[in-house]
Structures are given as structure tokens and as C-alpha cells.
Design a protein around this motif. Sequence first.
Motif, short mmCIF file in Angstrom:
data_model
loop_
_atom_site.label_atom_id
_atom_site.label_comp_id
_atom_site.label_asym_id
_atom_site.label_seq_id
_atom_site.Cartn_x
_atom_site.Cartn_y
_atom_site.Cartn_z
N ASP A 241 -11.43 -5.26 -6.98
CA ASP A 241 -10.11 -5.34 -7.60
C ASP A 241 -9.08 -5.38 -6.47
N GLY A 242 -8.57 -6.58 -6.17
CA GLY A 242 -7.79 -6.80 -4.96
C GLY A 242 -6.66 -5.83 -4.73
N GLN A 243 -5.71 -5.73 -5.67
CA GLN A 243 -4.54 -4.88 -5.47
C GLN A 243 -4.93 -3.40 -5.40
N ARG A 244 -5.82 -2.99 -6.29
CA ARG A 244 -6.25 -1.60 -6.28
C ARG A 244 -7.03 -1.27 -5.01
N LEU A 245 -7.90 -2.20 -4.59
CA LEU A 245 -8.70 -1.99 -3.39
C LEU A 245 -7.80 -1.87 -2.16
N SER A 246 -6.78 -2.73 -2.06
CA SER A 246 -5.87 -2.70 -0.93
C SER A 246 -5.08 -1.38 -0.89
N THR A 247 -4.57 -0.96 -2.03
CA THR A 247 -3.76 0.27 -2.08
C THR A 247 -4.59 1.49 -1.75
N ARG A 248 -5.79 1.58 -2.34
CA ARG A 248 -6.63 2.75 -2.12
C ARG A 248 -7.09 2.82 -0.66
#
Length: 299
Positions: A241-248
Motif C-alpha cells: 500500500d504505497g502511501q501507507r507504506l511510505s508514511t509508516r
Amino acid sequence: MCGMPQQPPVRSTPSRPRRPDASMSLLNTVMDHSLDEGYAEAAARKKANGAGGVPRPLRAKLGLALGLVLAALVVTVGAAQARIAAPVVAKERAELIDRIESATSDADELEGDVETLRDDVGERQREALKKHGGSQGELVSLLSGATKIHGPGVKLVVDDAKEADQGGGGPRESAGFSDTGRVRDRDMQRVVNGLWQSGAEAIAINDQRLTALSAIRAAGDAILVDNKPLVPPYTVLAVGDGQRLSTRFQNSRDGQYLHALQENFDVRTSISVQDDVLLPAAPSVTVRTAEPKAGKGTS
């Protein structure tokens, strides 16, 4: 008038005055006769016989001429030897170049054979996973890295500092590495582990797919992924999950560690969300199976 004969008066001759240096006769002799009489006599006899030798200016000119002749002879002989040896050296050099090119061609051919065999082995392993994996064979194949995968995710680029010799305080002070701006294998290990923990489903570094058995190590200043050397910049692709992966990831300890490398050592990093990333299959996957051992008392 007779008397006693008179003696003619005796006129006393005055004595010569004493020389002041009369007591230094030895010193006077040395000063008056600086050249030993034997040497003086030999020099006079040589001069009388006309055997005085070649005049000094002429001797100097003759010596200079002889030296120039010898120097010219040495240069001429050296040039002649070099001219004779040049064809031999050129021939040996050409033969050495041919041998190197031949060996390089053989190595390239063998490397091509290895890649072909590796692809064949990988295909057979994927077929085995599909055949023996049951209903979850495709999922097992994807999770093991045996097949290509694509989907949304993130793209993380990590590169050495422009000047990879600078130092300073930072997160590596207790790591045992010299404090430089060069990306280390330990840094990439933390990046990959941070992405896994942040929810990545599959990861590749410079098109080198990572599996559960992959190893990131160092050989000198080079970073090895499964014994394959990588060169910077290091492009890490992760499916998830691109956005979630980047934020986490950026909020995780490993993401903060990467940010500290950027702040303290000028290590260059960038992360971006991608709509679709393509990860290749792992070059080789070891197929292993495990079966539970039936316990005592079970039917």
C-alpha cells in the motif's frame, strides 16, 4: 828622540747587528725554500728535457672531446638496441592482448551459460511450486520470490554523499565503521528490515529480488545482495500500500535512522509513492518442504 816604537792604532770593526728573526732560522728556511730541493731539481730537469707534457688547456679539451664521444656512443648503442627490441615487444604485447580478449570472451560465454541454466532452474522450481503447492501454490510462489510481481508500492533511492570522506557524529558512532558518507551494508539492512516491518509484500534492490533467505553483506566497500555486487545509487522497490507504506517507514526507527544519515553524513535519499512497480523473480529459489511429525497418542 829615541823611544819605544809605537804600535799602529787598532781600529775596531763594528759588529753586524743581529737580525731580529735570527732565532727563527727553521721558519725562515721553510719560507725561503717552499719547494723541496729534490722536487725543484726534478721539475727543472723535466723542463730542460722538453718533457713538460701537454698543456693543461689542451688536456681539458681532449678530455671533453673524449667524454662527448663516449656519450654519443652510449646513446647510439641504446637507440640501436631499442630499435631491435621494439618489434619483439610489440609482438609480445599483441599476443598478450589477444590472450586477454580470448579469456574475456570465454568468461562472457560461460557467464551466459550460467544465466541460462539459472533461468532454467528457476523455471523448474516455479513449476514445482505450482504442482506441489496445492491451492495456495501461486501465493507461495509470490511470497517466496519465485515469480515476478507488480503492483502499487514505493520507490526508495539511497546514494552515497557527493564527498564520501566526511565525518561527524551520528548514528554510526557505535557501528564499528569509519564515519563517512558512503552507504554501508548495515544501512541497507536497516532500510530493508524497516520496509518489511512497515508492510512491504515484496522488495528488490537494483532489480535483485529479496527472499526470506537473502543476505546483504559487504566485500570491502561493495554491498553484496546474495553474493551479487551492487553499485550506487541503490534503488529499492517495494510492493505494498504505497502511501501507507511510505508514511509508516518514514515514521519508523529505521526511517529515522536513514534521515539521520542524510542530516549528518549528506547521504542522499528520496522516497516516492508509485502506482505500479515491477519486481523480477529471484534468480534462484531453494525449494524446501516440512511435514509435521505425528505425536504419540494421535491416530
